[in-house]
Design a protein around this motif. Structure first.
Motif, PDB file in Angstrom:
ATOM      1  N   PRO A 151      -2.971   1.948 -20.931  1.00 35.65           N
ATOM      2  CA  PRO A 151      -2.476   1.574 -22.258  1.00 35.65           C
ATOM      3  C   PRO A 151      -2.866   0.145 -22.636  1.00 35.65           C
ATOM      4  CG  PRO A 151      -0.683   1.595 -20.662  1.00 35.65           C
ATOM      5  CD  PRO A 151      -1.878   2.174 -19.971  1.00 35.65           C
ATOM      6  N   SER A 152      -2.784  -0.151 -23.915  1.00 36.82           N
ATOM      7  CA  SER A 152      -3.072  -1.494 -24.432  1.00 36.82           C
ATOM      8  C   SER A 152      -1.844  -2.016 -25.161  1.00 36.82           C
ATOM      9  CB  SER A 152      -4.264  -1.445 -25.380  1.00 36.82           C
ATOM     10  OG  SER A 152      -4.488  -2.707 -25.985  1.00 36.82           O
ATOM     11  N   PRO A 153      -1.414  -3.248 -24.882  1.00 38.71           N
ATOM     12  CA  PRO A 153      -1.990  -4.182 -23.911  1.00 38.71           C
ATOM     13  C   PRO A 153      -1.681  -3.761 -22.477  1.00 38.71           C
ATOM     14  CG  PRO A 153       0.030  -5.068 -24.840  1.00 38.71           C
ATOM     15  CD  PRO A 153      -0.256  -3.816 -25.607  1.00 38.71           C
ATOM     16  N   PHE A 154      -2.520  -4.254 -21.550  1.00 38.90           N
ATOM     17  CA  PHE A 154      -2.321  -3.981 -20.128  1.00 38.90           C
ATOM     18  C   PHE A 154      -2.358  -5.317 -19.395  1.00 38.90           C
ATOM     19  CE2 PHE A 154      -4.256  -3.141 -15.897  1.00 38.90           C
ATOM     20  CZ  PHE A 154      -3.197  -2.440 -15.346  1.00 38.90           C
ATOM     21  N   PHE A 155      -1.265  -5.636 -18.705  1.00 39.42           N
ATOM     22  CA  PHE A 155      -1.125  -6.957 -18.093  1.00 39.42           C
ATOM     23  C   PHE A 155      -0.512  -6.796 -16.712  1.00 39.42           C
ATOM     24  CE2 PHE A 155       1.488 -11.041 -17.914  1.00 39.42           C
ATOM     25  CZ  PHE A 155       0.401 -11.844 -17.578  1.00 39.42           C
ATOM     26  N   VAL A 156      -1.235  -7.284 -15.692  1.00 42.70           N
ATOM     27  CA  VAL A 156      -0.740  -7.267 -14.318  1.00 42.70           C
ATOM     28  C   VAL A 156      -0.302  -8.676 -13.947  1.00 42.70           C
ATOM     29  CG1 VAL A 156      -1.334  -6.932 -11.893  1.00 42.70           C
ATOM     30  CG2 VAL A 156      -2.180  -5.332 -13.617  1.00 42.70           C
ATOM     31  N   ILE A 157       0.929  -8.784 -13.492  1.00 44.11           N
ATOM     32  CA  ILE A 157       1.413 -10.064 -12.983  1.00 44.11           C
ATOM     33  C   ILE A 157       1.911  -9.815 -11.558  1.00 44.11           C
ATOM     34  CG2 ILE A 157       3.640  -9.692 -14.154  1.00 44.11           C
ATOM     35  CD1 ILE A 157       3.813 -12.772 -14.384  1.00 44.11           C
ATOM     36  N   ALA A 158       1.192 -10.371 -10.592  1.00 40.53           N
ATOM     37  CA  ALA A 158       1.485 -10.136  -9.181  1.00 40.53           C
ATOM     38  C   ALA A 158       2.092 -11.384  -8.559  1.00 40.53           C
ATOM     39  CB  ALA A 158       0.209  -9.744  -8.435  1.00 40.53           C
ATOM     40  N   THR A 159       2.935 -11.178  -7.571  1.00 47.04           N
ATOM     41  CA  THR A 159       3.540 -12.305  -6.862  1.00 47.04           C
ATOM     42  C   THR A 159       3.215 -12.190  -5.377  1.00 47.04           C
ATOM     43  OG1 THR A 159       5.661 -11.246  -6.296  1.00 47.04           O
ATOM     44  CG2 THR A 159       5.453 -12.199  -8.504  1.00 47.04           C
ATOM     45  N   GLU A 160       3.178 -13.349  -4.726  1.00 47.65           N
ATOM     46  CA  GLU A 160       3.041 -13.353  -3.269  1.00 47.65           C
ATOM     47  C   GLU A 160       3.699 -14.595  -2.701  1.00 47.65           C
ATOM     48  OE1 GLU A 160      -0.937 -13.287  -1.860  1.00 47.65           O
ATOM     49  OE2 GLU A 160      -1.464 -15.239  -2.680  1.00 47.65           O
ATOM     50  N   ASN A 161       4.182 -14.468  -1.486  1.00 49.64           N
ATOM     51  CA  ASN A 161       4.851 -15.552  -0.778  1.00 49.64           C
ATOM     52  C   ASN A 161       3.870 -16.137   0.230  1.00 49.64           C
ATOM     53  OD1 ASN A 161       6.432 -17.230   0.763  1.00 49.64           O
ATOM     54  ND2 ASN A 161       7.861 -15.643   1.432  1.00 49.64           N
ATOM     55  N   PRO A 162       3.424 -17.391   0.038  1.00 46.06           N
ATOM     56  CA  PRO A 162       2.378 -17.940   0.915  1.00 46.06           C
ATOM     57  C   PRO A 162       2.869 -18.405   2.274  1.00 46.06           C
ATOM     58  CG  PRO A 162       3.043 -19.585  -0.684  1.00 46.06           C
ATOM     59  CD  PRO A 162       3.823 -18.336  -1.006  1.00 46.06           C
ATOM     60  N   ILE A 163       4.182 -18.500   2.466  1.00 41.58           N
ATOM     61  CA  ILE A 163       4.665 -19.085   3.718  1.00 41.58           C
ATOM     62  C   ILE A 163       4.973 -18.035   4.777  1.00 41.58           C
ATOM     63  CG2 ILE A 163       5.607 -21.108   2.541  1.00 41.58           C
ATOM     64  CD1 ILE A 163       8.389 -19.875   2.861  1.00 41.58           C
ATOM     65  N   GLU A 164       5.060 -16.760   4.402  1.00 40.12           N
ATOM     66  CA  GLU A 164       5.341 -15.700   5.366  1.00 40.12           C
ATOM     67  C   GLU A 164       4.057 -14.949   5.688  1.00 40.12           C
ATOM     68  OE1 GLU A 164       8.415 -13.087   4.160  1.00 40.12           O
ATOM     69  OE2 GLU A 164       9.979 -14.618   4.150  1.00 40.12           O
ATOM     70  N   GLN A 165       3.660 -14.940   6.936  1.00 37.73           N
ATOM     71  CA  GLN A 165       2.444 -14.252   7.365  1.00 37.73           C
ATOM     72  C   GLN A 165       2.741 -12.965   8.126  1.00 37.73           C
ATOM     73  OE1 GLN A 165      -0.368 -15.440   6.192  1.00 37.73           O
ATOM     74  NE2 GLN A 165       0.784 -17.139   5.304  1.00 37.73           N
ATOM     75  N   GLU A 166       3.992 -12.774   8.565  1.00 37.98           N
ATOM     76  CA  GLU A 166       4.359 -11.574   9.314  1.00 37.98           C
ATOM     77  C   GLU A 166       4.318 -10.360   8.393  1.00 37.98           C
ATOM     78  OE1 GLU A 166       5.528  -9.803  12.946  1.00 37.98           O
ATOM     79  OE2 GLU A 166       5.181 -11.923  12.555  1.00 37.98           O
ATOM     80  N   GLY A 167       3.507  -9.367   8.750  1.00 35.21           N
ATOM     81  CA  GLY A 167       3.444  -8.136   7.980  1.00 35.21           C
ATOM     82  C   GLY A 167       2.761  -8.276   6.631  1.00 35.21           C
ATOM     83  N   THR A 168       1.875  -9.259   6.504  1.00 32.93           N
ATOM     84  CA  THR A 168       1.155  -9.439   5.241  1.00 32.93           C
ATOM     85  C   THR A 168      -0.340  -9.238   5.454  1.00 32.93           C
ATOM     86  OG1 THR A 168       0.862 -11.840   5.538  1.00 32.93           O
ATOM     87  CG2 THR A 168       2.870 -11.091   4.410  1.00 32.93           C
ATOM     88  N   PHE A 169      -1.046  -8.982   4.354  1.00 38.09           N
ATOM     89  CA  PHE A 169      -2.487  -8.752   4.380  1.00 38.09           C
ATOM     90  C   PHE A 169      -3.113  -9.613   3.286  1.00 38.09           C
ATOM     91  CE2 PHE A 169      -0.137  -5.034   5.683  1.00 38.09           C
ATOM     92  CZ  PHE A 169      -0.745  -4.660   6.876  1.00 38.09           C
ATOM     93  N   PRO A 170      -3.757 -10.717   3.661  1.00 38.11           N
ATOM     94  CA  PRO A 170      -4.315 -11.628   2.656  1.00 38.11           C
ATOM     95  C   PRO A 170      -5.228 -10.896   1.680  1.00 38.11           C
ATOM     96  CG  PRO A 170      -4.455 -12.599   4.851  1.00 38.11           C
ATOM     97  CD  PRO A 170      -4.013 -11.175   5.036  1.00 38.11           C
ATOM     98  N   LEU A 171      -5.140 -11.270   0.414  1.00 37.38           N
ATOM     99  CA  LEU A 171      -5.963 -10.626  -0.599  1.00 37.38           C
ATOM    100  C   LEU A 171      -7.436 -10.957  -0.373  1.00 37.38           C
ATOM    101  CD1 LEU A 171      -3.882 -11.353  -3.826  1.00 37.38           C
ATOM    102  CD2 LEU A 171      -3.912  -9.284  -2.466  1.00 37.38           C
ATOM    103  N   PRO A 172      -8.307  -9.964  -0.405  1.00 40.01           N
ATOM    104  CA  PRO A 172      -9.746 -10.239  -0.270  1.00 40.01           C
ATOM    105  C   PRO A 172     -10.266 -10.986  -1.495  1.00 40.01           C
ATOM    106  CG  PRO A 172      -9.379  -7.934  -0.822  1.00 40.01           C
ATOM    107  CD  PRO A 172      -8.027  -8.527  -0.580  1.00 40.01           C
ATOM    108  N   GLU A 173     -11.397 -11.671  -1.311  1.00 40.07           N
ATOM    109  CA  GLU A 173     -11.954 -12.478  -2.387  1.00 40.07           C
ATOM    110  C   GLU A 173     -12.258 -11.644  -3.630  1.00 40.07           C
ATOM    111  OE1 GLU A 173     -12.770 -12.821   0.818  1.00 40.07           O
ATOM    112  OE2 GLU A 173     -11.787 -14.772   1.022  1.00 40.07           O
TER     113      GLU A 173
END
Length: 348
Positions: A151-173
């Motif tokens: 649909p239009s408009p289409f807007f993605v707003i994503a969040t991430e917590n940079p201080i927790e590394q347990e159980g996370t998968f860094p976003l690829p470039e």
């Protein structure tokens, strides 16, 4: 640097700026003391981009996303809570066999919405993260060989917590590059934090937030951005600045052409939100970090040199070096006067 005069004050542009003002003001009534960050996120929305909010817990990342969604009347809003067991079909949707019709029926996933909040995106598996790539880049989803528009408009707003590394998968470039900008909210000032506590004594302000713009008005804003003027002097410098990130010392991989496109589009959106119909060098300078910072890969040697400073301080050094390689343009006023003199009284 020339600025257009013919379109200034036109009714469509004036109406678009009014829409933007109502939207920003409504969000600021819930997210206190973060006017600059709100402006960045709304600029991404009106230039048809997407935003990655990276910050520690409790800094109103989700509140900001919900405030934007609730401010748009008639907009469909979904939330994807990312976990390691989230599957791509949980995002895009899937085809289910209907025994009555004896055929497969497509059931759209949460990505089929106007505003999609992807919470803690780095907790999803890489294959699930990649399910967002086509949607964010091309505004469509392909499932079982069938391509369906979003649909239009289409807007993605994503969040991430940079201080927790347990159980996370860094976003690829490749996925980071799909986000028009990345920013953080940070902790509020003391006065704003006290105001937040007072306002939530009797429930969250989000429960009282009403829509102030329609989906049609958001689309009108997006069209108005296209008419914002960018002088060739600024455009050439903008491109040189992005190209400088590819050769500056300390950078392994600089920003791509997608970075040039994003910087120019967000600069036009920022100008519109600031009630201008033209882009200034200040727009470009202010957007260097949020638009290009996440597109730059630093060398391991440079990271080792500034190990104690952190990534933001490292990127600030890269920004300064890039500005040295591509200095801010200054109009040649002597040449301008010579041109006026050669044209005679008509030039005045």
């Amino acid at each position: 640097m020339a600025t257009p005069a013919g379109d200034r004050g036109s009714e469509p542009a004036t109406g678009a700026r009014a829409h933007a003002g109502r939207l920003v003001g409504n969000i600021a009534s819930v997210v206190r003391g973060k006017d600059e960050q709100i402006g960045l996120v709304v600029a991404a929305l009106v230039c048809q981009g997407h935003v990655l909010l990276e910050d520690v817990p409790g800094t109103a990342k989700t509140v900001l996303a919900r405030a934007i969604a609730q401010s748009i009347g008639g907009a469909t809003v979904t939330r994807i809570q990312c976990t390691p067991d989230l599957q791509p079909a949980d995002v895009t949707g899937l085809s289910v066999y209907d025994q009555k019709t004896r055929d497969f029926e497509f059931r759209p996933g949460p990505v089929f919405a106007n505003v999609v909040l992807v919470d803690e995106v780095n907790r999803a598996m890489p294959k699930t993260q990649s399910a967002l790539l086509e949607a964010m880049a091309e505004r469509q989803v392909t499932v079982d060989g069938v391509t369906r528009p979003l649909p239009s408009p289409f807007f993605v707003i994503a969040t991430e917590n940079p201080i927790e590394q347990e159980g996370t998968f860094p976003l690829p470039e490749a996925q980071l590059d799909r986000f028009t900008l990345r920013t953080s909210l940070g902790y509020p000032a003391r006065e704003d934090e006290a105001q937040i506590v007072r306002e939530q004594r009797h429930g969250h302000p989000l429960g009282r937030l009403e829509p102030v713009v329609s989906a049609d008005e958001i689309r009108a804003l997006q069209r108005a951005v296209e008419d914002v003027y960018v002088d060739d002097l600024v455009l050439d410098w903008l491109v040189d600045l992005v190209r400088a990130t590819r050769s500056v010392e300390g950078v392994a991989t600089g920003a791509s052409v997608r970075g040039s496109l994003a910087l120019e589009r967000v600069a036009r959106a920022r100008a519109l939100l600031r009630e201008r119909d033209y882009v200034t060098p200040e727009d470009v300078e202010a957007l260097f970090m949020p638009v290009l910072g996440h597109r730059i890969l630093l060398t391991t040697t440079f990271l080792a040199e500034i190990r104690g400073l952190g990534r933001e301080a490292a990127l600030e050094r890269i920004r300064d070096r890039s500005f040295q390689l591509a200095p801010r343009p200054e109009p040649d006023w002597h040449e301008h006067e010579r041109t006026r003199a050669s044209l005679g009284p008509a030039a005045s």
